[in-house]
Write a protein that holds these residues in place. Structure first.
Motif, PDB file in Angstrom:
ATOM      1  N   ALA A 258      -4.783 -14.759 -19.473  1.00  0.00           N
ATOM      2  CA  ALA A 258      -3.989 -13.615 -19.004  1.00  0.00           C
ATOM      3  C   ALA A 258      -3.805 -12.545 -20.070  1.00  0.00           C
ATOM      4  CB  ALA A 258      -2.635 -14.087 -18.490  1.00  0.00           C
ATOM      5  N   PHE A 259      -3.556 -12.975 -21.315  1.00  0.00           N
ATOM      6  CA  PHE A 259      -3.352 -12.018 -22.415  1.00  0.00           C
ATOM      7  C   PHE A 259      -4.347 -12.278 -23.562  1.00  0.00           C
ATOM      8  CE2 PHE A 259       0.711 -12.225 -20.188  1.00  0.00           C
ATOM      9  CZ  PHE A 259       1.011 -10.879 -20.029  1.00  0.00           C
ATOM     10  N   GLN A 260      -5.460 -12.896 -23.248  1.00  0.00           N
ATOM     11  CA  GLN A 260      -6.448 -13.230 -24.280  1.00  0.00           C
ATOM     12  C   GLN A 260      -6.980 -11.959 -24.957  1.00  0.00           C
ATOM     13  OE1 GLN A 260      -9.962 -15.255 -22.833  1.00  0.00           O
ATOM     14  NE2 GLN A 260     -10.187 -16.391 -24.732  1.00  0.00           N
ATOM     15  N   TYR A 261      -7.034 -12.006 -26.273  1.00  0.00           N
ATOM     16  CA  TYR A 261      -7.534 -10.904 -27.119  1.00  0.00           C
ATOM     17  C   TYR A 261      -6.708  -9.620 -26.988  1.00  0.00           C
ATOM     18  CZ  TYR A 261     -11.440 -14.075 -27.734  1.00  0.00           C
ATOM     19  OH  TYR A 261     -12.198 -15.184 -28.017  1.00  0.00           O
ATOM     20  N   CYS A 262      -5.430  -9.778 -26.715  1.00  0.00           N
ATOM     21  CA  CYS A 262      -4.491  -8.651 -26.843  1.00  0.00           C
ATOM     22  C   CYS A 262      -4.071  -8.636 -28.312  1.00  0.00           C
ATOM     23  CB  CYS A 262      -3.301  -8.817 -25.910  1.00  0.00           C
ATOM     24  SG  CYS A 262      -3.717  -8.673 -24.161  1.00  0.00           S
ATOM     25  N   SER A 263      -4.950  -8.104 -29.129  1.00  0.00           N
ATOM     26  CA  SER A 263      -4.849  -8.296 -30.581  1.00  0.00           C
ATOM     27  C   SER A 263      -3.714  -7.527 -31.238  1.00  0.00           C
ATOM     28  CB  SER A 263      -6.182  -7.910 -31.230  1.00  0.00           C
ATOM     29  OG  SER A 263      -6.568  -6.602 -30.860  1.00  0.00           O
ATOM     30  N   SER A 264      -3.089  -6.577 -30.522  1.00  0.00           N
ATOM     31  CA  SER A 264      -1.957  -5.834 -31.090  1.00  0.00           C
ATOM     32  C   SER A 264      -0.607  -6.395 -30.669  1.00  0.00           C
ATOM     33  CB  SER A 264      -2.030  -4.357 -30.668  1.00  0.00           C
ATOM     34  OG  SER A 264      -3.188  -3.743 -31.176  1.00  0.00           O
ATOM     35  N   LEU A 265      -0.627  -7.412 -29.815  1.00  0.00           N
ATOM     36  CA  LEU A 265       0.614  -7.992 -29.294  1.00  0.00           C
ATOM     37  C   LEU A 265       1.325  -8.758 -30.405  1.00  0.00           C
ATOM     38  CD1 LEU A 265       2.144  -8.238 -26.587  1.00  0.00           C
ATOM     39  CD2 LEU A 265       0.912 -10.375 -26.187  1.00  0.00           C
ATOM     40  N   THR A 266       2.562  -8.352 -30.695  1.00  0.00           N
ATOM     41  CA  THR A 266       3.310  -8.967 -31.808  1.00  0.00           C
ATOM     42  C   THR A 266       4.465  -9.847 -31.343  1.00  0.00           C
ATOM     43  OG1 THR A 266       4.686  -6.983 -32.003  1.00  0.00           O
ATOM     44  CG2 THR A 266       2.731  -7.115 -33.415  1.00  0.00           C
ATOM     45  N   SER A 267       5.027  -9.563 -30.184  1.00  0.00           N
ATOM     46  CA  SER A 267       6.139 -10.390 -29.705  1.00  0.00           C
ATOM     47  C   SER A 267       6.162 -10.407 -28.181  1.00  0.00           C
ATOM     48  CB  SER A 267       7.475  -9.878 -30.241  1.00  0.00           C
ATOM     49  OG  SER A 267       7.764  -8.591 -29.743  1.00  0.00           O
ATOM     50  N   LEU A 268       6.647 -11.504 -27.644  1.00  0.00           N
ATOM     51  CA  LEU A 268       6.681 -11.687 -26.205  1.00  0.00           C
ATOM     52  C   LEU A 268       7.750 -12.719 -25.866  1.00  0.00           C
ATOM     53  CD1 LEU A 268       5.229 -11.196 -23.413  1.00  0.00           C
ATOM     54  CD2 LEU A 268       3.830 -13.176 -23.954  1.00  0.00           C
ATOM     55  N   VAL A 269       8.611 -12.399 -24.921  1.00  0.00           N
ATOM     56  CA  VAL A 269       9.634 -13.345 -24.472  1.00  0.00           C
ATOM     57  C   VAL A 269       9.201 -13.904 -23.118  1.00  0.00           C
ATOM     58  CG1 VAL A 269      12.030 -13.660 -23.798  1.00  0.00           C
ATOM     59  CG2 VAL A 269      11.466 -12.139 -25.693  1.00  0.00           C
ATOM     60  N   ILE A 270       9.017 -15.217 -23.079  1.00  0.00           N
ATOM     61  CA  ILE A 270       8.635 -15.880 -21.843  1.00  0.00           C
ATOM     62  C   ILE A 270       9.903 -16.384 -21.161  1.00  0.00           C
ATOM     63  CG2 ILE A 270       7.337 -17.794 -20.836  1.00  0.00           C
ATOM     64  CD1 ILE A 270       5.437 -17.583 -23.258  1.00  0.00           C
ATOM     65  N   PRO A 271      10.162 -15.931 -19.925  1.00  0.00           N
ATOM     66  CA  PRO A 271      11.416 -16.317 -19.268  1.00  0.00           C
ATOM     67  C   PRO A 271      11.446 -17.796 -18.885  1.00  0.00           C
ATOM     68  CG  PRO A 271      10.024 -15.099 -17.742  1.00  0.00           C
ATOM     69  CD  PRO A 271       9.337 -15.049 -19.071  1.00  0.00           C
ATOM     70  N   ASP A 272      12.645 -18.319 -18.669  1.00  0.00           N
ATOM     71  CA  ASP A 272      12.828 -19.729 -18.310  1.00  0.00           C
ATOM     72  C   ASP A 272      12.190 -20.065 -16.962  1.00  0.00           C
ATOM     73  OD1 ASP A 272      14.224 -20.142 -20.637  1.00  0.00           O
ATOM     74  OD2 ASP A 272      16.205 -19.855 -19.719  1.00  0.00           O
ATOM     75  N   SER A 273      11.960 -19.045 -16.146  1.00  0.00           N
ATOM     76  CA  SER A 273      11.378 -19.284 -14.819  1.00  0.00           C
ATOM     77  C   SER A 273       9.936 -19.774 -14.877  1.00  0.00           C
ATOM     78  CB  SER A 273      11.448 -18.001 -13.985  1.00  0.00           C
ATOM     79  OG  SER A 273      10.764 -16.937 -14.645  1.00  0.00           O
ATOM     80  N   VAL A 274       9.257 -19.529 -15.997  1.00  0.00           N
ATOM     81  CA  VAL A 274       7.847 -19.923 -16.135  1.00  0.00           C
ATOM     82  C   VAL A 274       7.757 -21.439 -16.290  1.00  0.00           C
ATOM     83  CG1 VAL A 274       5.766 -19.762 -17.561  1.00  0.00           C
ATOM     84  CG2 VAL A 274       7.119 -17.713 -17.090  1.00  0.00           C
ATOM     85  N   VAL A 275       6.981 -22.065 -15.389  1.00  0.00           N
ATOM     86  CA  VAL A 275       6.811 -23.521 -15.436  1.00  0.00           C
ATOM     87  C   VAL A 275       5.371 -23.910 -15.784  1.00  0.00           C
ATOM     88  CG1 VAL A 275       8.704 -24.004 -13.845  1.00  0.00           C
ATOM     89  CG2 VAL A 275       6.408 -23.614 -12.929  1.00  0.00           C
ATOM     90  N   GLY A 276       4.469 -22.911 -15.764  1.00  0.00           N
ATOM     91  CA  GLY A 276       3.076 -23.229 -16.080  1.00  0.00           C
ATOM     92  C   GLY A 276       2.395 -22.132 -16.872  1.00  0.00           C
ATOM     93  N   ILE A 277       1.786 -22.516 -18.016  1.00  0.00           N
ATOM     94  CA  ILE A 277       0.984 -21.595 -18.821  1.00  0.00           C
ATOM     95  C   ILE A 277      -0.379 -22.245 -18.998  1.00  0.00           C
ATOM     96  CG2 ILE A 277       0.728 -20.423 -21.039  1.00  0.00           C
ATOM     97  CD1 ILE A 277       3.747 -20.371 -21.299  1.00  0.00           C
ATOM     98  N   MET A 278      -1.418 -21.588 -18.495  1.00  0.00           N
ATOM     99  CA  MET A 278      -2.756 -22.173 -18.496  1.00  0.00           C
ATOM    100  C   MET A 278      -3.469 -21.942 -19.837  1.00  0.00           C
ATOM    101  SD  MET A 278      -2.437 -23.384 -15.530  1.00  0.00           S
ATOM    102  CE  MET A 278      -1.615 -23.113 -13.962  1.00  0.00           C
ATOM    103  N   GLY A 279      -4.717 -22.414 -19.908  1.00  0.00           N
ATOM    104  CA  GLY A 279      -5.471 -22.384 -21.152  1.00  0.00           C
ATOM    105  C   GLY A 279      -5.844 -20.989 -21.633  1.00  0.00           C
ATOM    106  N   SER A 280      -5.884 -20.829 -22.934  1.00  0.00           N
ATOM    107  CA  SER A 280      -6.358 -19.619 -23.619  1.00  0.00           C
ATOM    108  C   SER A 280      -5.562 -18.355 -23.285  1.00  0.00           C
ATOM    109  CB  SER A 280      -7.844 -19.355 -23.316  1.00  0.00           C
ATOM    110  OG  SER A 280      -8.648 -20.462 -23.672  1.00  0.00           O
ATOM    111  N   VAL A 281      -4.339 -18.520 -22.814  1.00  0.00           N
ATOM    112  CA  VAL A 281      -3.533 -17.369 -22.408  1.00  0.00           C
ATOM    113  C   VAL A 281      -3.343 -16.393 -23.549  1.00  0.00           C
ATOM    114  CG1 VAL A 281      -1.206 -16.643 -21.752  1.00  0.00           C
ATOM    115  CG2 VAL A 281      -2.349 -18.462 -20.482  1.00  0.00           C
TER     116      VAL A 281
END
Length: 289
Positions: A258-281
């Protein structure tokens, strides 16, 4: 004028159609590659499938107010056509209607048209200006794919869905306004829109589909609204300038790449609602902490 009546008349250069004609049937002038001048009378109500396909010398045509439909591939490959006005009598623009009209630089579609069908303007690489009417509710698969000179577009309020690859490869597109009524943005809709710096995803959208914004290499900020429950595979793949992402509480899954090779991304808050994060995100997000 009957089906295939002048098909392949490659030396025909000009034509005046009499007022008695009401319909130009399928393939009527297909492949008339020398046809540069054409007058359509106000009696014409329908332009059939691939009627003028391959009329590569045709630079200008006036579609009369009497026409209600433009058939599939009607002007496909009219590579010298520079501008077109679709009158308000027209209700449908067929699949591939103006596909590959690479010299087309101005397009005006009047109220009346409710949908722009699949690949209708695909490959119109000189198209820089589009006026879309409020009557449109749907933008089809690859409708403007490869319109590499298109710099901005306002999607009308009546539109509820944007088809797969609708603006794929519109590499000059820097500004898009998506109305609140849009509930569906399909796979790869904005793939490769490398000049797009900002986009607001409306609250009605429930899923960011696979590769929707892949290779939007100038996109810097994105807010995922509460209505979205899942972020599809490769949704923001290789958005190399993306710095800030806000994911709202409605999201439950973030799919592969989903966010693979977003090379400038420095911070991200994942909400508690997320129950699944797949490979190489987050693979290749080297500055993410």
């Amino acid at each position: 004028i009957g089906e295939s009546a002048f098909r392949g008349c490659s030396s025909l250069s000009s034509l005046v159609i009499p007022d008695s004609v009401t319909c130009i049937e399928d393939s009527a002038f297909e492949g008339c590659s020398s046809l540069s001048s054409l007058v359509l009378p106000n009696s014409i109500t329908c332009i059939g499938k691939i009627a003028f396909s391959g009329c590569s010398s045709l630079t200008d045509i006036v579609i009369p107010d009497s026409v209600t439909c433009i058939g599939d591939g009607a002007f496909r490959g009219c590579t010298s056509l520079t501008d077109i006005v679709i009158p308000d009598s027209v209700t449908s623009i067929g699949n591939w209607a103006f596909y590959g009209c690479r010299s087309l630089n101005s397009l005006v579609i009047h109220n009346g048209v409710t949908s722009i069908e699949d690949s209708a303007f695909e490959g119109c690489s000189s198209l820089i200006d589009i006026v879309l009417p409020n009557s449109i509710t749907c933008i089809g698969h690859s409708a403007f794919s490869g319109c590499s000179s298109l710099s901005s577009i306002v999607i009308p309020d009546g539109v509820t869905s944007i088809g797969e690859s609708a603006f794929d490869g519109c590499k000059s597109l820097s500004s898009v306004v998506i109305p609140e009524g849009v509930t569906s943005i399909d796979n790869s809709a904005f793939w490769g829109c490398e000049s797009l710096t900002d986009i607001v995803i409306p609250d009605g959208v429930t899923r960011i589909e696979d590769d929707t914004f892949s290779f939007c290499e100038s996109l810097t900020d994105i807010v995922i609204p509460d209505s979205v429950t899942s972020i599809g595979g490769g949704a923001f793949y290789h958005c190399s300038a993306l710095r800030n992402v806000v994911i709202s509480d409605g999201v439950t899954s973030i799919e592969e790449r989903a966010f693979q090779y977003c090379s400038s991304l420095t911070s991200l808050v994942i909400p508690d609602s997320v129950v699944g994060i797949m490979g190489s995100v987050f693979e290749g997000c080297d500055f993410l902490r």
